[in-house]
Design a protein around this motif. Structure first.
Motif, PDB file in Angstrom:
ATOM      1  N   UNK A   1       0.806  -1.215   0.000  1.00  0.00           N
ATOM      2  CA  UNK A   1       0.000   0.000   0.000  1.00  0.00           C
ATOM      3  C   UNK A   1       0.842   1.269   0.000  1.00  0.00           C
ATOM      4  N   UNK A   2       2.143   1.133  -0.279  1.00  0.00           N
ATOM      5  CA  UNK A   2       3.055   2.283  -0.298  1.00  0.00           C
ATOM      6  C   UNK A   2       3.723   2.377  -1.662  1.00  0.00           C
ATOM      7  N   UNK A   3       4.067   3.588  -2.106  1.00  0.00           N
ATOM      8  CA  UNK A   3       4.694   3.750  -3.417  1.00  0.00           C
ATOM      9  C   UNK A   3       6.056   3.077  -3.497  1.00  0.00           C
ATOM     10  N   UNK A   4       6.381   2.631  -4.717  1.00  0.00           N
ATOM     11  CA  UNK A   4       7.671   1.983  -4.971  1.00  0.00           C
ATOM     12  C   UNK A   4       8.235   2.545  -6.269  1.00  0.00           C
ATOM     13  N   UNK A   5       9.350   3.259  -6.163  1.00  0.00           N
ATOM     14  CA  UNK A   5      10.008   3.792  -7.350  1.00  0.00           C
ATOM     15  C   UNK A   5      10.980   2.781  -7.912  1.00  0.00           C
ATOM     16  N   UNK A   6      11.345   2.960  -9.161  1.00  0.00           N
ATOM     17  CA  UNK A   6      12.329   2.098  -9.805  1.00  0.00           C
ATOM     18  C   UNK A   6      13.626   2.885  -9.946  1.00  0.00           C
ATOM     19  N   UNK A   7      14.542   2.663  -9.018  1.00  0.00           N
ATOM     20  CA  UNK A   7      15.828   3.332  -9.043  1.00  0.00           C
ATOM     21  C   UNK A   7      15.797   4.798  -8.654  1.00  0.00           C
TER      22      UNK A   7
ATOM     23  N   UNK B   1       2.309  12.723 -10.013  1.00  0.00           N
ATOM     24  CA  UNK B   1       3.298  13.654 -10.528  1.00  0.00           C
ATOM     25  C   UNK B   1       4.126  14.394  -9.498  1.00  0.00           C
ATOM     26  N   UNK B   2       3.915  14.084  -8.221  1.00  0.00           N
ATOM     27  CA  UNK B   2       4.648  14.760  -7.145  1.00  0.00           C
ATOM     28  C   UNK B   2       5.444  13.724  -6.353  1.00  0.00           C
ATOM     29  N   UNK B   3       6.542  14.147  -5.716  1.00  0.00           N
ATOM     30  CA  UNK B   3       7.318  13.199  -4.902  1.00  0.00           C
ATOM     31  C   UNK B   3       6.446  12.543  -3.831  1.00  0.00           C
ATOM     32  N   UNK B   4       6.603  11.247  -3.697  1.00  0.00           N
ATOM     33  CA  UNK B   4       5.806  10.488  -2.723  1.00  0.00           C
ATOM     34  C   UNK B   4       6.171  10.910  -1.306  1.00  0.00           C
ATOM     35  N   UNK B   5       5.182  10.946  -0.422  1.00  0.00           N
ATOM     36  CA  UNK B   5       5.483  11.226   0.985  1.00  0.00           C
ATOM     37  C   UNK B   5       6.150  10.007   1.630  1.00  0.00           C
ATOM     38  N   UNK B   6       6.897  10.246   2.686  1.00  0.00           N
ATOM     39  CA  UNK B   6       7.511   9.158   3.444  1.00  0.00           C
ATOM     40  C   UNK B   6       6.434   8.399   4.203  1.00  0.00           C
ATOM     41  N   UNK B   7       6.565   7.101   4.378  1.00  0.00           N
ATOM     42  CA  UNK B   7       7.602   6.201   3.880  1.00  0.00           C
ATOM     43  C   UNK B   7       7.273   5.704   2.475  1.00  0.00           C
ATOM     44  N   UNK B   8       8.324   5.290   1.760  1.00  0.00           N
ATOM     45  CA  UNK B   8       8.176   4.704   0.442  1.00  0.00           C
ATOM     46  C   UNK B   8       9.331   3.735   0.200  1.00  0.00           C
TER      47      UNK B   8
ATOM     48  N   UNK C   1       8.436  -0.858  10.053  1.00  0.00           N
ATOM     49  CA  UNK C   1       7.089  -1.259   9.658  1.00  0.00           C
ATOM     50  C   UNK C   1       7.046  -1.590   8.164  1.00  0.00           C
ATOM     51  N   UNK C   2       7.578  -0.682   7.323  1.00  0.00           N
ATOM     52  CA  UNK C   2       7.526  -0.914   5.883  1.00  0.00           C
ATOM     53  C   UNK C   2       8.476  -2.036   5.461  1.00  0.00           C
ATOM     54  N   UNK C   3       9.606  -2.165   6.121  1.00  0.00           N
ATOM     55  CA  UNK C   3      10.521  -3.275   5.826  1.00  0.00           C
ATOM     56  C   UNK C   3       9.835  -4.616   6.115  1.00  0.00           C
ATOM     57  N   UNK C   4       9.091  -4.684   7.214  1.00  0.00           N
ATOM     58  CA  UNK C   4       8.335  -5.906   7.527  1.00  0.00           C
ATOM     59  C   UNK C   4       7.286  -6.183   6.461  1.00  0.00           C
ATOM     60  N   UNK C   5       6.624  -5.129   5.962  1.00  0.00           N
ATOM     61  CA  UNK C   5       5.602  -5.303   4.919  1.00  0.00           C
ATOM     62  C   UNK C   5       6.233  -5.786   3.608  1.00  0.00           C
ATOM     63  N   UNK C   6       7.403  -5.241   3.264  1.00  0.00           N
ATOM     64  CA  UNK C   6       8.094  -5.683   2.042  1.00  0.00           C
ATOM     65  C   UNK C   6       8.515  -7.152   2.170  1.00  0.00           C
TER      66      UNK C   6
ATOM     67  N   UNK D   1      15.575  -3.747  -2.241  1.00  0.00           N
ATOM     68  CA  UNK D   1      14.463  -2.903  -1.839  1.00  0.00           C
ATOM     69  C   UNK D   1      14.997  -1.970  -0.760  1.00  0.00           C
ATOM     70  N   UNK D   2      14.986  -0.674  -1.057  1.00  0.00           N
ATOM     71  CA  UNK D   2      15.424   0.319  -0.083  1.00  0.00           C
ATOM     72  C   UNK D   2      14.190   1.029   0.454  1.00  0.00           C
ATOM     73  N   UNK D   3      14.043   0.992   1.760  1.00  0.00           N
ATOM     74  CA  UNK D   3      12.944   1.654   2.447  1.00  0.00           C
ATOM     75  C   UNK D   3      13.433   3.035   2.861  1.00  0.00           C
ATOM     76  N   UNK D   4      12.638   4.052   2.597  1.00  0.00           N
ATOM     77  CA  UNK D   4      12.969   5.420   3.001  1.00  0.00           C
ATOM     78  C   UNK D   4      11.825   5.922   3.875  1.00  0.00           C
TER      79      UNK D   4
END
Length: 143
Positions: free
Chosen positions: A20-26, A33-40, A80-85, A68-71
């Motif tokens: 349920x969180x954004x994932x960029x490619x590289x 069209x705007x930078x995703x809010x943290x966390x991503x 939390x997001x690392x556990x979800x990934x 997979x890098x969590x920010x």
């Protein structure tokens, strides 16, 4: 033939959908069209061997590595997001199937393995950013 770009696109989509969180490619993912809010998350293809089919088999095999890098803004968000990934990539159903399929026409992702979980890096915490890094190997077969 295993087209790595198709595998990468499917992994990226599965991660975003399952967590349920954004994932960029590289790079930083964009939301409308705007930078995703943290966390991503940011997905980095790391390569890996893709071999031709053995003599008795017409299916090509590959072992592809993804980071997979969590920010996040805080340690608890990163964990939390690392556990979800981790759950998205390695979670299984009671029947032993993957909870979140990586669907690619003519390619079977039959194996998934966690190679590295570096935990949370707090070196930029004063700037309001913490990261966590995980690396996975996906075993794939084209048919």
């Amino acid at each position: 033939m295993i087209e790595r770009a198709r595998v990468t696109a499917s992994v990226q989509m599965m991660l975003a959908t399952a967590t349920g969180k954004p994932c960029g490619l590289g790079r930083l993912p964009l939301v409308e069209g705007r930078p995703a809010p943290l966390p991503y998350m940011v997905l980095y293809p790391q390569g890996g061997p893709v071999g031709g089919a053995p003599l008795a088999d017409q299916s090509e095999d590959g072992r592809l590595v993804y980071q997979v890098t969590i920010v996040a803004a805080r340690t608890d968000q990163a964990e939390w997001l690392a556990d979800r990934a981790l759950q998205a990539l390695l979670g299984r159903t009671a029947a032993g199937r993957w909870q979140h399929a990586i669907q690619i026409p003519d390619v079977d992702v039959w194996g998934r393995e966690l190679l590295v979980d570096d935990g949370v890096d707090l070196s930029d915490a004063d700037a309001g950013v913490v990261t966590a890094v995980q690396r996975y190997t996906l075993s794939v077969t084209a048919y």
